[in-house]
Design an enzyme around this catalytic site. Structure first.
Site, PDB file in Angstrom:
ATOM      1  N   ASP A   7       0.483   3.760   1.679  1.00  0.00           N
ATOM      2  CA  ASP A   7       0.475   4.330   3.032  1.00  0.00           C
ATOM      3  C   ASP A   7       1.894   4.603   3.544  1.00  0.00           C
ATOM      4  OD1 ASP A   7       0.344   4.426   6.009  1.00  0.00           O
ATOM      5  OD2 ASP A   7      -1.789   4.049   5.649  1.00  0.00           O
ATOM      6  N   CYS A  66       0.849  -1.192   0.000  1.00  0.00           N
ATOM      7  CA  CYS A  66       0.000   0.000   0.000  1.00  0.00           C
ATOM      8  C   CYS A  66       0.887   1.245   0.000  1.00  0.00           C
ATOM      9  CB  CYS A  66      -0.914   0.015   1.227  1.00  0.00           C
ATOM     10  SG  CYS A  66      -2.051   1.424   1.244  1.00  0.00           S
TER      11      CYS A  66
HETATM   12 CO    CO Z   1      -3.478   1.332   3.013  1.00  0.00          CO
END
Ligand code: CO
Length: 210
Positions: free
Chosen positions: A44, A42
């Site tokens: 993130d 991800c």
């Molecule tokens: Co994420």
């Protein structure tokens, strides 16, 4: 000092430190890209592939997108996958999701968010397939985290559906496919899915002329 200037300054200090540790550090890296792993994670900012796995530059080939998706029409992902498997000869492909994923959370809502709707649609499809199981969870956090896990499993299976992986399995007996989930709360990775060439491919998605 602007925040971005700090990055450049830190970079100088880091490069200097590396050379002090080993004068040939960059020389070696320039001439050598032989990572054993492809990481699909991800975007993130709290889940940096190298840092959480204790690996160095040169050890992991990395692709990141919102919610670590393997979308079969995504030219970016497929290009990375083909290069990693056919040129770098990686032995393992790791799909790594994380609990509390914002992309997964967003896909469970009914808010329209513009162009990102198109991306989140892929997660909604996973949500739909496993809707009954997810609804049995007690609270929203548990429901989100179960979809995070199921989504990782689904993306690993999606890898096995690509001709890139199927071809490499038939001709080279690699790569192994892994689904992991990272917990922001304690920094630990949890393996939840593992596929080897012996597991084969769902017959519906199998190509028999590779
Ligand atoms: Co994420």
């Amino acid at each position: 000092m602007h925040s971005f200037e700090k990055l450049l300054l830190e970079n100088k200090a880091w490069a200097q430190e590396k050379v002090e540790e080993n004068p040939h550090y960059f020389e070696k890296l320039v001439n050598l890209q032989t990572p054993e792993f492809l990481w699909i994670g991800c975007s993130d900012s709290r889940v940096p592939a190298n840092e959480i796995t204790g690996t160095n530059p040169g050890e992991i080939f990395v692709h990141r997108n919102i919610a670590n998706m393997v979308v079969h029409t995504d030219l970016n992902l497929l290009s990375v996958l083909q290069y990693a498997v056919e040129v770098l000869n990686v032995r393992h492909v790791i799909v790594c999701g994380h609990y509390g994923c914002g992309g997964v959370k967003a896909a469970m809502t009914n808010h329209s968010m513009g162009i990102i709707n198109k991306w989140l649609r892929n997660i909604k499809d996973v949500y739909r397939i496993h809707y009954d199981e997810i609804q049995q969870k007690e609270n929203e956090e548990e429901r989100t985290n179960r979809l995070v896990e199921l989504n990782v499993i689904e993306q690993v299976v999606n890898l096995s559906k690509t001709s890139i992986i199927q071809k490499a399995w038939i001709h080279h007996g690699r790569p192994h496919l892994h689904g992991w989930v990272y917990a922001l709360a304690d920094g630990l990775l949890k393996p939840i899915k593992y596929m080897t060439p012996e597991d084969g491919v769902d017959p519906i998605y199998r190509y028999d002329n590779l």
